[in-house]
Design an enzyme around this catalytic site. Structure first.
Site, PDB file in Angstrom:
ATOM      1  N   GLY A   4       0.698  -1.337   0.100  1.00 44.98           N
ATOM      2  CA  GLY A   4      -0.129  -0.269   0.025  1.00 44.98           C
ATOM      3  C   GLY A   4       0.620   1.261   0.128  1.00 44.98           C
ATOM      4  NE  ARG A  58      -6.601  -4.881 -12.753  1.00 45.42           N
ATOM      5  CZ  ARG A  58      -6.260  -4.626 -11.369  1.00 45.42           C
ATOM      6  NH1 ARG A  58      -7.222  -3.559 -10.827  1.00 45.42           N
ATOM      7  NH2 ARG A  58      -5.323  -4.780 -10.706  1.00 45.42           N
ATOM      8  CG  ASP A  94      -3.663  -8.330  -3.692  1.00 44.32           C
ATOM      9  OD1 ASP A  94      -2.558  -8.194  -3.530  1.00 44.32           O
ATOM     10  OD2 ASP A  94      -4.446  -7.371  -4.219  1.00 44.32           O
TER      11      ASP A  94
END
Length: 390
Positions: free
Chosen positions: A70, A229, A286
């Site tokens: 992140g 996605r 993930d």
């Protein structure tokens, strides 16, 4: 000590029926209809009667941000490291770590140390070298050398393509990376896989298809992830699979109702309905990665965090909601991952394999987990915790 698991409904991942499984140390030494309990004078033995439960290979998660990820909303949005029990209570006995977006404040040496720490705590862990960006962040200074010389490094990843956060490597640069990874894998007898983050960009899988078509590098050198996605990318995956490639579907998702991601369970159902073999699909969580949300202009609008628990959740949904046979859905999180990553003693329940077992109830929830022969979770509760866990 011997461990004897009796009366379980065993999946390899194909169904074997009711079987007993005998474990010595960290290995499965026998799978049979009935293995008598030896006399206690023979040796110490622990017997687990799992009648009514399903005994499946330990789950393999090929994409976890072991040391966090992140940063898309600044330093405060850096996600934390994963804990041992986060993985084991999710049924995961093998995890592969990657850096992701942040290759500056996150380091390969830290990732390697975390992988080794998880191994000391009881599970199996590997890593990819590199991050989103090119040139790659490595340990030795060369990605090929990382793969050859460091046992935990099994490939390159996750390197980003078709994404505004990518460093936009040229096709020639990407060919070079792929060639180095392949050579490293050959010389070390490891996967040498190139694990590719595929974004929302229009290029999609273009680089991978072009390399497979115009070089001697086979398409199986790649494991592209986040293929679910959006619906367009999922449609494009058909050509990739038809050419012999394997695709990875991400099980974590954001809480944004406008997110275009297709749930992994539904995406797998779509691919199977379009003719894909169940052998060509993997799931990954993930886990601990940031899940940023951007508007059409590329502006940041929100952030969630990936969860390793989503791996089992989407496998469950594939079976219970999408009607995929359990033996097929299990392939997505066991033997398929083991095959493409060349983890030869993982993903199956047979003699000689690592004693990684996940025991599930009728609703496919975790009852117990054994990693390398050690009981890590029992009756849904962790009995082995990480070094600094309460």
């Amino acid at each position: 000590m011997l461990k004897l698991i009796k009366n379980g409904e065993v999946y390899n991942p194909e169904p074997l029926g009711t079987k007993d499984v005998l474990i010595t140390g960290d290995r499965i030494v026998r799978v049979a209809d009935n293995i008598p309990v030896p006399q206690q004078e023979f040796c110490e033995i622990e017997v687990m009667n799992v009648k009514g439960l399903k005994v499946v290979p330990g789950l393999i998660d090929p994409h976890v941000h072991l040391i966090g990820g992140g940063g898309e909303d600044g330093f405060k949005s850096r996600t934390p490291e994963i804990r041992l029990t986060d993985l084991t209570t999710a049924g995961i006995t093998t995890a592969v770590g990657c850096l992701g977006t942040d290759g500056t404040s996150r380091h390969m040496t830290s990732l390697l140390a975390k992988a080794r720490g998880l191994e000391e705590e009881g599970i199996t862990s590997y890593i990819y070298t590199g991050s989103y960006q090119f040139p790659l962040q490595t340990i030795t200074g060369n990605c090929r050398d990382d793969i050859i010389l460091i046992d935990k490094v099994i490939g390159i990843g996750e390197i980003a393509l078709a994404d505004h956060r990518s460093s936009q490597p040229t096709i020639e640069q990407f060919k070079r990376i792929t060639a180095l990874s392949r050579t490293g894998g050959i010389l070390s007898n490891s996967a040498g896989i190139v694990h590719v983050h595929v974004g929302n960009g229009k290029d999609g899988l273009g680089y991978l298809l072009e390399i497979a078509k115009n070089t001697q590098i086979p398409i199986v050198q790649f494991l592209p992830t986040h293929i679910n996605r959006n619906p367009d990318l999922l449609d494009a995956a058909n050509e990739f699979i038809e050419q012999g490639g394997m695709v990875d579907l991400t099980t974590s998702s954001t809480n944004n109702p406008e997110d275009k991601q297709v749930p992994a369970s539904k995406a797998a159902r779509t691919l199977l309905d379009q003719g894909a073999s169940a052998d060509m699909i993997t799931f990954s969580s993930d886990g601990m990665g940031s899940l940023p949300q951007f508007d059409d202009a590329g502006n940041f609008i929100g952030l969630d965090i990936g969860s390793v628990k989503s791996l089992l959740k989407e496998m469950q949904k594939a079976v219970l909601d999408e009607g995929i046979a359990l033996e097929k859905a299990l392939r997505f999180v066991t033997i398929n991952v083991a095959d493409i990553l060349k983890l030869e003693d993982k993903g199956q329940i047979k003699e000689g394999c690592m004693a990684d077992l996940t025991i599930l109830d009728e609703q496919l929830n975790v009852d117990s987990v054994l990693a390398r022969g050690q009981l890590m979770v029992n009756n849904g509760e962790p009995i082995v915790k990480g070094t600094f866990e309460d």
